[in-house]
Design a protein around this motif. Structure first.
Motif, PDB file in Angstrom:
ATOM      1  N   TRP A  72      19.451  11.967   2.914  1.00 18.68           N
ATOM      2  CA  TRP A  72      19.632  11.218   4.147  1.00 18.68           C
ATOM      3  C   TRP A  72      18.347  10.462   4.436  1.00 18.68           C
ATOM      4  CZ3 TRP A  72      23.693  11.064   7.832  1.00 18.68           C
ATOM      5  CH2 TRP A  72      24.833  11.754   7.444  1.00 18.68           C
TER       6      TRP A  72
ATOM      7  N   ALA B  47      12.496  15.503  14.641  1.00 22.47           N
ATOM      8  CA  ALA B  47      13.867  16.012  14.472  1.00 22.47           C
ATOM      9  C   ALA B  47      14.493  15.441  13.215  1.00 22.47           C
ATOM     10  CB  ALA B  47      14.697  15.647  15.696  1.00 22.47           C
ATOM     11  N   LEU B  48      14.234  14.148  12.960  1.00 20.09           N
ATOM     12  CA  LEU B  48      14.818  13.528  11.769  1.00 20.09           C
ATOM     13  C   LEU B  48      14.182  14.076  10.496  1.00 20.09           C
ATOM     14  CD1 LEU B  48      15.086   9.886  13.088  1.00 20.09           C
ATOM     15  CD2 LEU B  48      16.974  11.365  12.477  1.00 20.09           C
TER      16      LEU B  48
ATOM     17  N   GLU C  83      13.698  16.985   9.838  1.00 20.83           N
ATOM     18  CA  GLU C  83      14.406  18.199   9.437  1.00 20.83           C
ATOM     19  C   GLU C  83      15.526  17.903   8.445  1.00 20.83           C
ATOM     20  OE1 GLU C  83      14.016  21.406  10.369  1.00 20.83           O
ATOM     21  OE2 GLU C  83      12.200  20.908  11.488  1.00 20.83           O
ATOM     22  N   ILE C  84      16.087  16.712   8.517  1.00 21.35           N
ATOM     23  CA  ILE C  84      17.305  16.460   7.736  1.00 21.35           C
ATOM     24  C   ILE C  84      17.145  15.332   6.722  1.00 21.35           C
ATOM     25  CG2 ILE C  84      18.979  17.352   9.388  1.00 21.35           C
ATOM     26  CD1 ILE C  84      19.311  14.467  10.380  1.00 21.35           C
TER      27      ILE C  84
ATOM     28  N   LEU D 215      12.582  -1.078   3.337  1.00 17.30           N
ATOM     29  CA  LEU D 215      13.983  -0.746   3.047  1.00 17.30           C
ATOM     30  C   LEU D 215      14.137  -0.346   1.589  1.00 17.30           C
ATOM     31  CD1 LEU D 215      15.817  -3.605   4.949  1.00 17.30           C
ATOM     32  CD2 LEU D 215      15.389  -1.276   5.677  1.00 17.30           C
TER      33      LEU D 215
ATOM     34  N   PRO E  75      13.432   4.179  20.505  1.00 15.93           N
ATOM     35  CA  PRO E  75      12.996   5.358  21.253  1.00 15.93           C
ATOM     36  C   PRO E  75      11.813   5.012  22.154  1.00 15.93           C
ATOM     37  CG  PRO E  75      12.206   5.475  19.009  1.00 15.93           C
ATOM     38  CD  PRO E  75      12.991   4.209  19.112  1.00 15.93           C
TER      39      PRO E  75
ATOM     40  N   ALA F 142      11.700  12.360  18.080  1.00 17.85           N
ATOM     41  CA  ALA F 142      12.768  11.812  17.242  1.00 17.85           C
ATOM     42  C   ALA F 142      12.396  11.912  15.767  1.00 17.85           C
ATOM     43  CB  ALA F 142      13.041  10.362  17.635  1.00 17.85           C
TER      44      ALA F 142
ATOM     45  N   LEU G 177      24.619   3.449   3.224  1.00 20.59           N
ATOM     46  CA  LEU G 177      24.651   3.342   4.689  1.00 20.59           C
ATOM     47  C   LEU G 177      25.334   4.541   5.333  1.00 20.59           C
ATOM     48  CD1 LEU G 177      25.433  -0.431   5.263  1.00 20.59           C
ATOM     49  CD2 LEU G 177      23.245   0.689   5.021  1.00 20.59           C
TER      50      LEU G 177
ATOM     51  N   GLN H 252       9.305   9.661  23.361  1.00 13.74           N
ATOM     52  CA  GLN H 252      10.371  10.305  22.583  1.00 13.74           C
ATOM     53  C   GLN H 252      10.155  10.123  21.084  1.00 13.74           C
ATOM     54  OE1 GLN H 252      13.634   8.113  24.168  1.00 13.74           O
ATOM     55  NE2 GLN H 252      14.245   9.758  25.573  1.00 13.74           N
TER      56      GLN H 252
ATOM     57  N   LEU I  44      22.547   6.851   6.370  1.00 15.82           N
ATOM     58  CA  LEU I  44      21.408   6.201   7.012  1.00 15.82           C
ATOM     59  C   LEU I  44      21.568   6.339   8.520  1.00 15.82           C
ATOM     60  CD1 LEU I  44      18.901   4.358   6.655  1.00 15.82           C
ATOM     61  CD2 LEU I  44      20.425   2.425   6.917  1.00 15.82           C
ATOM     62  N   ILE I  45      20.531   6.834   9.167  1.00 18.44           N
ATOM     63  CA  ILE I  45      20.560   7.034  10.611  1.00 18.44           C
ATOM     64  C   ILE I  45      19.585   6.055  11.239  1.00 18.44           C
ATOM     65  CG2 ILE I  45      20.049   8.674  12.462  1.00 18.44           C
ATOM     66  CD1 ILE I  45      22.495   9.337  10.839  1.00 18.44           C
ATOM     67  N   LEU I  46      20.032   5.353  12.270  1.00 17.52           N
ATOM     68  CA  LEU I  46      19.161   4.423  12.975  1.00 17.52           C
ATOM     69  C   LEU I  46      18.871   4.968  14.371  1.00 17.52           C
ATOM     70  CD1 LEU I  46      20.944   1.046  12.188  1.00 17.52           C
ATOM     71  CD2 LEU I  46      19.279   2.241  10.812  1.00 17.52           C
ATOM     72  N   VAL I  47      17.601   4.996  14.700  1.00 12.76           N
ATOM     73  CA  VAL I  47      17.200   5.297  16.085  1.00 12.76           C
ATOM     74  C   VAL I  47      16.512   4.024  16.557  1.00 12.76           C
ATOM     75  CG1 VAL I  47      15.826   6.776  17.558  1.00 12.76           C
ATOM     76  CG2 VAL I  47      16.961   7.730  15.577  1.00 12.76           C
ATOM     77  N   PRO I  48      17.251   3.119  17.193  1.00 14.43           N
ATOM     78  CA  PRO I  48      16.738   1.753  17.344  1.00 14.43           C
ATOM     79  C   PRO I  48      15.547   1.636  18.286  1.00 14.43           C
ATOM     80  CG  PRO I  48      18.872   1.971  18.391  1.00 14.43           C
ATOM     81  CD  PRO I  48      18.623   3.251  17.685  1.00 14.43           C
TER      82      PRO I  48
END
Lengths: 530, 234
Positions: free
Chosen positions: B70, B111-112, B114-115, B58, B100, B108, B91, B104, B94-98
């Protein structure tokens, strides 16, 4: 060439047809009290309005509550709520609109329309006034007075001269000044928004409006400023009010009727595309943005499935379609066809805002377009709950402090997060990096393998010596340091709430720190410091 | 005579440049507390394999996040977002993909990439083909991937908790964590001792109104292990 007409200081008076419902404040709340009982409406400790029964007992407006209750001990006392008055006045406005369009609300209980159009339609002002009187009374009943005069002020004063027996008064064009002449100057109080001026006029010996109107306007203007000018115009019967027509907001709801009863989620969303585009198009035409929609699915069984969706920015057509799809997917279970066919889909805008307020700044507060697109695309493959945004909220238990929302849902506002509140029982020290979504059952044992218990008075039965993690593989670890119990008491007043919890920090032999909860003899791992 | 040969050489140079697999020179900033562990920051477009500390993962997000990037966290459903906020991770970005699925996961992360500038991800099974495609994607997007577990061909960061301060026998509370970091980056190992201690942030300086406490590290550099020192001529 035609020259434009010279602007005069006071334009020609407008004929106003005024509808007055006497005692509206009381009538609006009449149903909340026994019929015929004395009623007092209170704001800031003062009587704002009182029913005739109370008035007969000697209560007047402006009296202190205590004094009013002394004079009329059995009066029901209610708080004065202007919102209720406005709401209750709505049917009256609608009834007037049925007879004459273009209603202007002065305040609850008092509405006005321009008399010109109504006179032409009904033949004369008298007939127009009667049409309104009967039209409203037939629909709603109750005491209603109608006055026609030059300007709002004269019409209002004329309406106050009516009685229940002769509820209609007509002041002929140009006769307003004569009609107003005998009224005291205190009637101006509400109009000029100055309590001092009427009193001052009285002390100057000017008691009636005619005496004020006889003064030279320039001198009154010089002495009292714009208020004086306005008062002089009103007293002379030269009132040209601007009547804003009440405009009911346009209904932006879109309803999509599905004729052949559809059971496939994709089929329903495909059929919704045109309707949702129309919904967004309506919003764009009105220069509005929508942050919150209500999606109502009508099922064949007659039931409806309603859900409110909030958006962090505003809804585009694709966003609305996604919400409809998610709601359908929640209704269906795992790619199965829906158990009940969908007969209709309604999209209701719950909160709209003028687009003007949300013009994107140079450094807009919303993420870049490519971020939104990438994450929305990812959400399409992973499912709605697959891509989350997060925030921290006030709370005692760590899982409650964590807010996770699907991408595209609005996070709680800082006010809703309540982080600045004290939250006694909150955890000191650094926050742990792993907070279990579901607290994991563990055992905490003393040196002699007895479960550690915490008494209601916060006494520990023995020093925790062993931590047993029964998860995937049984693992017993020696506890090298510990602290607790730290009581966490919340919602003890709710019968369904949890009992009191006790929190412990444990450090095991592998230098792994744990946060564990004890609840009535059971132990749970709440978080891990890793 | 020479022309065709030089053209071929130039073509080959081009090809090598396009397929260049050498680590990029772009570095991502790190939190000041980790400045001694990563003196030049994180290498952009590479993979770090971090074991032993979620907190450190973190913390590695904090630097780029405070720079306005991001960040994303993949496959850690039990993440304490408050700890992330405590390190200064924004926060809002901050993107969470809990959770997958294994199939996937690559999609995922790609794709992340990219940004985002940094992605923290729990490891997943991955085919060698996907592995090299993902590495190429990360390199071209200059996104750093921190995998919380073993990972082939990655710089490794092994965190070991040496001890905790503040907790006694029935009293006190956890205050400071002592960590030893064994970092191997570009085949050069180094060891760092870090102390993560909560710095009592004043409510005015804290964006979360004093409800969270901030860390500030007081790192001390340990003497290098003997295997490292023996390389030089002595």
């Amino acid at each position: 060439m035609k020259t434009p007409p010279m602007k005069t200081s006071s334009p020609a008076p407008v004929r106003v047809l005024l509808v007055w419902c006497p005692q509206w404040s009381i009538r609006a709340v009449r149903e909340q009290a026994a019929p015929g009982a004395a009623l007092l409406l209170i704001a800031k400790g003062m009587v704002v309005a009182c029913s005739p029964a109370a008035a007969a007992a000697g209560v007047t407006t402006g009296l202190r509550v205590r004094e009013a209750q002394l004079r009329c001990p059995d009066a029901a006392v209610l708080p004065h709520d202007p919102a209720v008055e406005s709401r209750e006045f709505e049917p009256v406005l609608r009834a007037i609109e049925e007879v004459v369009p273009g209603v202007h609300t002065i305040r609850p209980g008092l509405a006005a329309v321009r008399a010109g159009g109504a006179r032409r339609f009904y033949g004369s002002e008298h007939l127009a006034a009667q049409a309104i009187l009967h039209g409203v009374q037939d629909r709603l009943g109750g005491d209603l007075r109608v006055a026609v005069a030059d300007g709002l002020f004269a019409a209002e004063q004329a309406a106050y001269t009516t009685t229940a027996e002769s509820p209609l008064v007509l002041v002929h064009p140009g006769a307003s000044r004569r009609f107003l002449a005998q009224l005291p100057v205190s009637t101006l109080e509400r109009e000029v928004d100055s309590t001092r001026m009427p009193g001052l006029l009285r002390r100057m010996g000017i008691r009636r409006l005619s005496e004020l109107a006889d003064l030279r306007r320039a001198e009154v203007h010089a002495r009292f400023g714009p208020d004086g000018l306005r008062a002089h115009q009103l007293a002379s019967g030269e009132d040209a009010p601007v009547l804003d027509v009440r405009s009911a907001p346009k209904d932006l709801t879109v309803r999509i009727d599905l004729e052949d009863h559809v059971t496939q989620v994709d089929q329903v969303t495909d059929l919704c595309i045109a309707g949702v585009d129309r919904f967004v198009q309506h919003l764009i035409e009105q220069a509005l943005l929508c942050h919150e929609i209500r999606v109502i699915l009508d099922l064949e069984s007659g039931a409806t499935d309603t859900r409110v969706w909030r958006h962090p920015w505003h809804f585009s057509a694709a966003d609305v379609l996604d919400r409809v799809r998610w709601q359908l997917q929640d209704l269906a279970s795992d790619d199965e066809p829906l158990t009940h066919a969908i007969t209709g889909v309604s999209v209701v805008p719950e909160s709209v805002d003028p687009a003007l307020h949300h013009a994107t700044g140079l450094w807009g507060d919303r993420p870049d377009e490519h971020v939104v697109q990438a994450l929305t695309g990812l959400q399409k493959t992973l499912g709605r709950g697959g891509v989350l945004t997060c925030a921290v909220r006030g709370g005692r238990l760590l899982d409650e402090r964590r807010v996770l929302r699907p991408w595209g849902d609005a996070l709680p506002t800082p006010r809703e997060r309540r982080l600045e509140q004290p939250w006694p029982g909150n955890l000191p020290g650094p926050p742990p990096a792993t907070v279990f979504t579901r607290a994991r059952p563990v055992s905490v044992l003393t040196e002699i393998d007895q479960p550690v218990t915490v008494s209601p008075r916060g006494e520990v039965s023995g020093a925790p010596a062993w931590l047993r993690l029964p998860e995937d593989r049984p693992d017993t670890r020696r506890i090298t340091a510990w602290a607790g119990p730290w009581p966490v008491q919340q919602r003890w007043w709710q019968a369904t709430g949890r009992g009191p919890l006790d929190r412990f920090q444990l450090l095991d032999e592998r230098e792994q720190a744990w946060l564990v909860l004890s609840e009535a003899g059971h132990w749970w791992a709440e978080a891990r410091y890793d | 005579m020479l022309h065709p040969a030089s053209a071929t050489v130039a073509d080959l140079h081009d090809l090598i440049e396009r397929r260049d697999t050498s680590p990029s020179t772009v570095r991502l900033p790190v939190h000041p507390a980790l400045a001694d562990a990563f003196p030049t920051g994180l290498a952009a477009g590479t993979v770090y394999s971090l074991t032993g500390s979620t907190t450190l993962a973190l913390a590695l997000l904090a630097g780029p996040s405070q720079n306005g990037s991001w960040c994303a966290i993949v496959g850690l459903p039990d993440l304490g977002v408050e700890a992330a906020a405590g390190w200064g991770v924004d926060l809002d970005r901050l993107i969470l993909v809990p959770d997958p699925d294994a199939n996937q996961w690559v999609g995922a992360v790609a794709a992340l990439a990219e940004i985002t500038d940094v992605i923290v991800a729990a490891p997943s099974r991955i085919t060698p083909g996907d592995l090299s495609r993902l590495a190429a994607r990360l390199r071209s997007r200059q996104t750093t991937l921190v995998v919380t577990g073993p990972w082939p061909r990655a710089a490794t960061v092994q965190a070991t908790t040496v001890g905790w301060d503040g907790l006694g026998q029935g009293h006190g509370c956890l205050l400071r964590q002592h960590l030893r970091l064994d970092i191997t980056e570009r085949h050069e190992p180094r060891s760092i001792h870090l102390t993560l201690n909560p710095h009592q942030a004043t409510p005015q300086s804290s964006p979360l109104a004093g409800s969270l406490q901030y860390f500030a590290g007081t790192p001390t550099v340990l003497p290098r292990p003997s295997s490292n020192t023996s390389r030089g001529p002595q």
